[in-house]
Design an enzyme around this catalytic site. Structure first.
Site, PDB file in Angstrom:
ATOM      1  N   LYS A 128       0.862  -1.186   0.000  1.00 54.95           N
ATOM      2  CA  LYS A 128       0.000   0.000   0.000  1.00 54.95           C
ATOM      3  C   LYS A 128       0.889   1.224   0.000  1.00 54.95           C
ATOM      4  O   LYS A 128       2.023   1.160   0.480  1.00 54.95           O
ATOM      5  CB  LYS A 128      -0.871   0.022   1.262  1.00 54.95           C
ATOM      6  CG  LYS A 128      -2.131   0.850   1.133  1.00 54.95           C
ATOM      7  CD  LYS A 128      -3.260   0.021   0.574  1.00 54.95           C
ATOM      8  CE  LYS A 128      -4.504   0.823   0.322  1.00 54.95           C
ATOM      9  NZ  LYS A 128      -5.637  -0.072  -0.027  1.00 54.95           N
ATOM     10  N   ASP A 168      -7.192   4.177  -4.267  1.00 54.36           N
ATOM     11  CA  ASP A 168      -7.828   4.021  -2.956  1.00 54.36           C
ATOM     12  C   ASP A 168      -8.430   5.402  -2.663  1.00 54.36           C
ATOM     13  O   ASP A 168      -8.707   6.151  -3.617  1.00 54.36           O
ATOM     14  CB  ASP A 168      -6.800   3.590  -1.893  1.00 54.36           C
ATOM     15  CG  ASP A 168      -7.443   3.112  -0.587  1.00 54.36           C
ATOM     16  OD1 ASP A 168      -7.917   1.964  -0.543  1.00 54.36           O
ATOM     17  OD2 ASP A 168      -7.510   3.892   0.386  1.00 54.36           O
TER      18      ASP A 168
HETATM   19  P1  NDP Z   1     -13.039   7.676  -2.477  1.00 48.01           P
HETATM   20  O1  NDP Z   1     -11.956   8.666  -2.295  1.00 48.01           O
HETATM   21  O2  NDP Z   1     -13.631   7.484  -3.817  1.00 48.01           O
HETATM   22  O3  NDP Z   1     -14.236   8.008  -1.474  1.00 48.01           O
HETATM   23  C1  NDP Z   1     -14.027   8.072  -0.107  1.00 48.01           C
HETATM   24  C2  NDP Z   1     -15.326   8.447   0.577  1.00 48.01           C
HETATM   25  O4  NDP Z   1     -15.181   8.271   1.980  1.00 48.01           O
HETATM   26  C3  NDP Z   1     -15.699   9.901   0.362  1.00 48.01           C
HETATM   27  O5  NDP Z   1     -17.091  10.027   0.385  1.00 48.01           O
HETATM   28  C4  NDP Z   1     -15.063  10.569   1.564  1.00 48.01           C
HETATM   29  O6  NDP Z   1     -15.652  11.787   1.935  1.00 48.01           O
HETATM   30  C5  NDP Z   1     -15.292   9.528   2.628  1.00 48.01           C
HETATM   31  N1  NDP Z   1     -14.244   9.652   3.656  1.00 48.01           N
HETATM   32  C6  NDP Z   1     -12.915   9.519   3.468  1.00 48.01           C
HETATM   33  N2  NDP Z   1     -12.252   9.732   4.606  1.00 48.01           N
HETATM   34  C7  NDP Z   1     -13.192  10.001   5.519  1.00 48.01           C
HETATM   35  C8  NDP Z   1     -13.129  10.297   6.889  1.00 48.01           C
HETATM   36  N3  NDP Z   1     -11.950  10.365   7.542  1.00 48.01           N
HETATM   37  N4  NDP Z   1     -14.304  10.514   7.539  1.00 48.01           N
HETATM   38  C9  NDP Z   1     -15.495  10.446   6.868  1.00 48.01           C
HETATM   39  N5  NDP Z   1     -15.605  10.158   5.562  1.00 48.01           N
HETATM   40  C10 NDP Z   1     -14.473   9.957   4.910  1.00 48.01           C
HETATM   41  O7  NDP Z   1     -12.447   6.311  -1.911  1.00 48.01           O
HETATM   42  P2  NDP Z   1     -12.956   4.806  -2.160  1.00 48.01           P
HETATM   43  O8  NDP Z   1     -14.422   4.770  -2.338  1.00 48.01           O
HETATM   44  O9  NDP Z   1     -12.084   4.218  -3.204  1.00 48.01           O
HETATM   45  O10 NDP Z   1     -12.553   4.099  -0.787  1.00 48.01           O
HETATM   46  C11 NDP Z   1     -13.463   3.976   0.300  1.00 48.01           C
HETATM   47  C12 NDP Z   1     -13.017   2.862   1.225  1.00 48.01           C
HETATM   48  O11 NDP Z   1     -12.975   1.632   0.504  1.00 48.01           O
HETATM   49  C13 NDP Z   1     -11.614   3.022   1.830  1.00 48.01           C
HETATM   50  O12 NDP Z   1     -11.620   2.450   3.114  1.00 48.01           O
HETATM   51  C14 NDP Z   1     -10.740   2.182   0.899  1.00 48.01           C
HETATM   52  O13 NDP Z   1      -9.568   1.756   1.546  1.00 48.01           O
HETATM   53  C15 NDP Z   1     -11.690   1.023   0.633  1.00 48.01           C
HETATM   54  N6  NDP Z   1     -11.426   0.229  -0.554  1.00 48.01           N
HETATM   55  C16 NDP Z   1     -11.342   0.814  -1.789  1.00 48.01           C
HETATM   56  C17 NDP Z   1     -11.115   0.025  -2.898  1.00 48.01           C
HETATM   57  C18 NDP Z   1     -11.091   0.594  -4.266  1.00 48.01           C
HETATM   58  O14 NDP Z   1     -10.991  -0.192  -5.216  1.00 48.01           O
HETATM   59  N7  NDP Z   1     -11.191   1.898  -4.470  1.00 48.01           N
HETATM   60  C19 NDP Z   1     -10.909  -1.433  -2.780  1.00 48.01           C
HETATM   61  C20 NDP Z   1     -11.107  -1.948  -1.444  1.00 48.01           C
HETATM   62  C21 NDP Z   1     -11.339  -1.124  -0.382  1.00 48.01           C
HETATM   63  P3  NDP Z   1     -14.901  13.181   1.628  1.00 48.01           P
HETATM   64  O15 NDP Z   1     -15.046  13.382   0.151  1.00 48.01           O
HETATM   65  O16 NDP Z   1     -15.606  14.205   2.445  1.00 48.01           O
HETATM   66  O17 NDP Z   1     -13.474  12.996   2.047  1.00 48.01           O
HETATM   67  O1  2IT Z   2      -7.937  -1.754  -0.552  1.00 49.23           O
HETATM   68  C1  2IT Z   2      -7.884  -2.233  -1.698  1.00 49.23           C
HETATM   69  O2  2IT Z   2      -8.022  -3.445  -1.904  1.00 49.23           O
HETATM   70  C2  2IT Z   2      -7.684  -1.306  -2.819  1.00 49.23           C
HETATM   71  N1  2IT Z   2      -7.618  -0.103  -2.613  1.00 49.23           N
HETATM   72  C3  2IT Z   2      -7.550  -1.841  -4.216  1.00 49.23           C
HETATM   73  C4  2IT Z   2      -6.143  -2.307  -4.474  1.00 49.23           C
HETATM   74  C5  2IT Z   2      -5.859  -2.696  -5.897  1.00 49.23           C
HETATM   75  O3  2IT Z   2      -4.671  -2.972  -6.148  1.00 49.23           O
HETATM   76  O4  2IT Z   2      -6.749  -2.733  -6.737  1.00 49.23           O
END
Ligand code: NDP
Ligand code: 2IT
Length: 448
Positions: A128, A168
């Protein structure tokens, strides 16, 4: 030393060596507390000091990221890449750009990633990275300037066969584009060094959707164990980014009713349900205009709850899809009081240990992130395969593979939990199944 004392000594050492990194301690604790029965059955893991090696990252890279804003002012951010474990494949895991990013947060995420990637059954190790850069309020030009500087250093440490980052929090299609462009320019190589790429230049269909879709597929599998379907279920979703959006999309497709979205400022609650048209508005708001979720309540008849999370809204199912520790013990009790029977974690470690304990004591269906959100990285693995073969699979083909992978993860977690005397406990199942494959691989590869 008995197994309990042995595990406690490892945790103690992790806490001492990694002072001030509570999220990393939390992630290690959550895995280790499931491993006692495995160590009893497999003493060779203890003899070879597998755990001592597993909790220490293979390599940590910290670097300076200087960049220039639109007014000509120079800023300095911190860049990180944690290459945690390469026993079963090249390091694989996302990049997070958020002001809260530090070494401890990325170590927790990279550690979780090891076991998640193992569960996918694809050959990917755990890593990561990211930065404390805050893209909020920055112009596209500033984001590009930052990404180019970040990649200038990161490019020395990654490669299609060694370490393959992706998105992420704060890293989506726009950032991956700028990062890939700079990598290609520096190396004069067009390779699959990043995933989540645009379809025009080597990306995979379904990768943007995969984490959210996968989290819903996992929920469908969990519900089936109780003879239930997702159709008609009222669902709360947190976050409004990539994972939250495609969780809602799949819920709508399967006849469920998403009721909420949130961001770091507050929550919107739409008792009438979020339909496709309303979701399209959210996608444009968040991905193009980059606005706040509050605007949803200005546009549609819905409630905006400033500073609130979605957990007090009565529901059948909850999909935490924002960030770590966004759901605590008090929230867990509210969810149960509101009738919630299922949690599927789109985010990484969104529930605190107290919340997990409350869900498990209530015997509701609880799918931990490393199983429930593995669809994202799994589809990244499929993107890597397509890049290696220099061809693209159709949407149907990738979606079918994603569905099959999520079903396999569910089956593997269920069977492992059963084997270890904890039927229905997906935490035990995911941790033991994910760990065993990595531990065996480390054993087979000698002391490295
Ligand atoms: P994005 O940046 O697209 O969206 C993040 C969302 O979460 C936004 O709505 C943001 O709000 C909110 N957020 C972030 N930090 C905080 C915080 N400290 N408190 C409250 N709200 C918060 O990210 P993703 O959707 O890609 O990721 C979301 C989660 O999913 C994370 O935990 C990530 O690790 C996990 N994840 C993502 C994957 C992927 O493929 N993208 C794969 C597996 C897991 P704001 O805009 O106000 O910051
Ligand atoms: O938390 C996760 O699994 C991710 N942000 C996606 C990682 C990836 O390599 O697609």
């Amino acid at each position: 030393m008995n197994t309990t004392d042995y595990l406690a000594s490892i945790l103690n050492q992790v806490a001492q060596r990694n002072a001030g990194e509570p999220e990393f301690h939390q992630a290690v604790h959550e895995i280790l507390e499931c491993l006692g029965p495995v160590l009893t059955r497999r003493p060779e893991f203890v003899e070879a000091s597998i755990l001592e090696r597993l909790v220490e990252p293979e390599r940590q890279i910290f670097f300076r990221v200087p960049w220039v804003d639109d007014k000509g002012k120079v800023h300095v951010n911190r860049g990180f890449r944690i290459q945690f474990n390469s026993a079963i494949g090249p390091y694989k895991g996302g990049l997070r750009f958020h002001p809260s990013v530090n070494a401890g947060i990325l170590k927790f995420l990279a550690f979780e990633q090891i076991f998640k990637n193992s569960l996918t059954s694809l050959p990917m190790g755990g890593g990561k990275g990211g930065s404390d850069f805050d893209s909020k309020g920055k112009s596209d030009n500033e984001v590009m300037s930052f990404c180019q500087s970040f990649m200038t250093e990161l490019s020395k440490h990654i490669g299609a066969n060694s370490d393959v980052p992706a998105g992420d929090i704060g890293v989506g299609a726009r950032e991956i584009g700028y990062l890939f462009g700079q990598y290609k320019r520096l190396r004069n190589e067009f390779t699959g060094v990043l995933t989540g790429k645009s379809l025009n230049w080597g990306g995979s269909l379904i990768r943007p959707e995969a984490t959210g879709y996968g989290s819903v597929y996992f929920a469908v599998e969990m519900l089936a164990t109780r003879g239930e379907s997702i159709d008609g279920k009222r669902c709360v979703v947190s976050g409004s980014g990539n994972v939250a959006q495609y969780t809602a999309e799949k819920l709508i497709q399967l006849g469920a009713v998403p009721l909420t979205f949130s961001d770091s400022h507050g929550t919107i609650y739409d008792p009438a349900g979020i339909d496709k048209e309303k979701l399209d508005f959210v996608m444009h708001l968040k991905n193009v205009r980059r606005g706040r979720i509050k605007e949803y309540a200005d546009r549609f008849k819905a409630e905006y709850r400033e500073g609130a999370t979605p957990w007090e809204v009565p529901c059948d199912c909850a999909f935490p899809s924002a960030t770590q520790n966004e759901l605590d013990g008090g929230d867990a009790k509210k969810l149960l009081a509101g009738g919630c029977k299922l949690i599927s974690e789109g985010a990484n470690m969104p529930s605190t240990p107290e919340a997990v304990e409350i869900f498990q004591a209530a015997k509701i269906l609880y799918g931990p992130g490393k199983a429930a959100n593995a669809g994202g990285v799994a589809t990244s693995g499929l993107e890597m395969s397509q890049n290696s073969m220099r061809l693209n699979w159709s949407r149907e083909e990738v979606d079918a593979r994603l569905l099959e992978i999520m079903r396999n993860i569910h089956r593997n977690c269920s069977e492992t939990a059963e084997l270890y005397g904890a039927p229905g406990n997906y935490v035990v199942g995911a941790n033991i199944a994910g760990f065993t494959k990595v531990a065996e691989s480390m054993l087979e590869q000698g002391v490295v």
